[in-house]
Motif scaffolding. Structure first.
Motif, mmCIF file in Angstrom:
data_model
loop_
_atom_site.group_PDB
_atom_site.id
_atom_site.type_symbol
_atom_site.label_atom_id
_atom_site.label_comp_id
_atom_site.label_asym_id
_atom_site.label_seq_id
_atom_site.Cartn_x
_atom_site.Cartn_y
_atom_site.Cartn_z
ATOM 1 N N VAL A 184 8.366 -7.428 7.074
ATOM 2 C CA VAL A 184 8.569 -6.535 5.937
ATOM 3 C C VAL A 184 8.758 -7.590 4.392
ATOM 4 O O VAL A 184 10.037 -8.482 4.455
ATOM 5 N N ALA A 185 8.333 -7.573 3.149
ATOM 6 C CA ALA A 185 8.470 -7.679 2.257
ATOM 7 C C ALA A 185 8.449 -7.331 1.528
ATOM 8 O O ALA A 185 8.354 -5.952 0.745
ATOM 9 N N SER A 186 9.073 -7.973 0.467
ATOM 10 C CA SER A 186 9.347 -7.299 -1.470
ATOM 11 C C SER A 186 7.960 -7.547 -1.858
ATOM 12 O O SER A 186 7.061 -7.956 -0.909
ATOM 13 N N ASP A 187 7.572 -5.905 -2.405
ATOM 14 C CA ASP A 187 6.597 -5.559 -3.234
ATOM 15 C C ASP A 187 5.786 -6.552 -4.504
ATOM 16 O O ASP A 187 6.783 -5.943 -5.694
ATOM 17 N N ILE A 188 5.964 -7.632 -4.003
ATOM 18 C CA ILE A 188 5.336 -8.818 -5.441
ATOM 19 C C ILE A 188 4.074 -8.859 -4.870
ATOM 20 O O ILE A 188 3.178 -9.423 -4.223
ATOM 21 N N PRO A 189 3.322 -9.038 -6.439
ATOM 22 C CA PRO A 189 1.896 -9.958 -6.536
ATOM 23 C C PRO A 189 1.903 -11.496 -5.323
ATOM 24 O O PRO A 189 0.618 -10.683 -4.416
ATOM 25 N N GLY A 213 -1.654 -4.626 0.555
ATOM 26 C CA GLY A 213 -1.125 -3.667 0.307
ATOM 27 C C GLY A 213 -0.651 -3.284 1.736
ATOM 28 O O GLY A 213 -1.302 -2.922 2.639
ATOM 29 N N GLY A 214 0.412 -2.341 2.222
ATOM 30 C CA GLY A 214 0.768 -1.665 3.160
ATOM 31 C C GLY A 214 2.224 -1.028 3.477
ATOM 32 O O GLY A 214 2.726 -1.209 2.230
ATOM 33 N N VAL A 215 2.052 -0.722 4.669
ATOM 34 C CA VAL A 215 3.728 -0.186 4.731
ATOM 35 C C VAL A 215 5.175 -1.026 4.920
ATOM 36 O O VAL A 215 5.824 -0.798 4.709
ATOM 37 N N TYR A 216 4.814 -2.054 5.197
ATOM 38 C CA TYR A 216 5.802 -3.284 4.747
ATOM 39 C C TYR A 216 5.696 -4.045 3.978
ATOM 40 O O TYR A 216 6.242 -4.805 3.384
ATOM 41 N N LEU A 217 5.418 -3.270 2.833
ATOM 42 C CA LEU A 217 5.628 -3.925 1.123
ATOM 43 C C LEU A 217 7.280 -3.121 0.784
ATOM 44 O O LEU A 217 6.345 -1.658 0.889
ATOM 45 N N LYS A 234 17.052 1.119 0.657
ATOM 46 C CA LYS A 234 16.325 2.577 1.577
ATOM 47 C C LYS A 234 14.033 2.407 1.598
ATOM 48 O O LYS A 234 14.127 2.606 2.378
ATOM 49 N N ALA A 235 13.967 1.418 0.578
ATOM 50 C CA ALA A 235 12.581 1.593 0.893
ATOM 51 C C ALA A 235 12.338 0.696 1.618
ATOM 52 O O ALA A 235 11.640 1.162 2.619
ATOM 53 N N PHE A 236 13.169 -1.026 1.783
ATOM 54 C CA PHE A 236 12.878 -1.751 2.797
ATOM 55 C C PHE A 236 13.643 -1.562 4.178
ATOM 56 O O PHE A 236 12.801 -1.425 4.811
ATOM 57 N N ALA A 237 14.356 -0.341 4.118
ATOM 58 C CA ALA A 237 14.766 0.449 5.815
ATOM 59 C C ALA A 237 13.361 1.096 6.243
ATOM 60 O O ALA A 237 12.889 1.282 7.364
ATOM 61 N N LYS A 238 13.049 1.778 4.646
ATOM 62 C CA LYS A 238 11.750 2.316 5.815
ATOM 63 C C LYS A 238 10.660 1.744 5.737
ATOM 64 O O LYS A 238 9.581 1.961 6.993
ATOM 65 N N ALA A 239 10.454 0.996 5.586
ATOM 66 C CA ALA A 239 9.201 -0.225 5.258
ATOM 67 C C ALA A 239 9.598 -0.780 6.718
ATOM 68 O O ALA A 239 8.149 -1.046 8.046
ATOM 69 N N ILE A 240 10.724 -1.726 7.122
ATOM 70 C CA ILE A 240 11.251 -1.538 8.963
ATOM 71 C C ILE A 240 10.903 -1.027 9.314
ATOM 72 O O ILE A 240 10.447 -0.931 10.593
ATOM 73 N N ARG A 241 11.508 0.702 10.112
ATOM 74 C CA ARG A 241 10.895 1.874 10.636
ATOM 75 C C ARG A 241 9.383 2.237 10.730
ATOM 76 O O ARG A 241 8.874 2.332 11.976
ATOM 77 N N ARG A 242 8.579 2.285 9.825
ATOM 78 C CA ARG A 242 7.390 1.783 9.723
ATOM 79 C C ARG A 242 6.264 1.080 9.914
ATOM 80 O O ARG A 242 5.967 1.303 11.184
ATOM 81 N N HIS A 243 6.872 -0.334 9.850
ATOM 82 C CA HIS A 243 5.675 -1.674 10.508
ATOM 83 C C HIS A 243 6.263 -2.113 11.885
ATOM 84 O O HIS A 243 5.566 -2.342 12.220
ATOM 85 N N LEU A 244 7.727 -1.960 12.826
ATOM 86 C CA LEU A 244 8.118 -2.504 13.409
ATOM 87 C C LEU A 244 7.251 -2.291 14.216
ATOM 88 O O LEU A 244 7.107 -0.651 14.636
ATOM 89 N N GLY A 245 6.290 -2.399 15.203
ATOM 90 C CA GLY A 245 5.321 -2.616 16.803
ATOM 91 C C GLY A 245 4.547 -1.629 15.556
ATOM 92 O O GLY A 245 3.839 -1.530 16.787
#
Length: 82
Positions: free
Chosen positions: A24-29, A37-41, A48-59
């Motif tokens: 899960v990474a910062s949404d940067i170029p 691009g994807g749920v992991y950015l 809160k956006a990072f927490a959401k990205a982690i939940r969506r991408h984990l597994g």
């Protein structure tokens, strides 16, 4: 030698995806270029956006497969010169 004003590639993301870790990474170029691009950015200024990205991408095998495919398509010429 790096040109003035150039940005170092995110080596941590490259190594992590290459090792099989879900990133899960910062949404940067630079990250979009390497892993697509994807749920992991996430917005780098929004925890809160990072927490959401982690939940969506984990597994999530599909999003991880996209990260791997995008990374494998990328040419790492600058890394290979280091």
């Amino acid at each position: 030698m790096r040109k003035r004003g150039s940005v170092a590639p995110p080596v941590g993301a490259i190594e992590a995806v290459g090792a099989g870790a879900h990133v899960v990474a910062s949404d940067i170029p630079a990250h979009r270029e390497l892993i697509g691009g994807g749920v992991y950015l996430a917005n780098p200024k929004n925890i809160k956006a990072f927490a959401k990205a982690i939940r969506r991408h984990l597994g999530n095998r599909r999003s991880f497969a996209r990260q791997q495919a995008k990374l494998m398509q990328h040419q790492h010429g600058e890394l290979e010169q280091v």
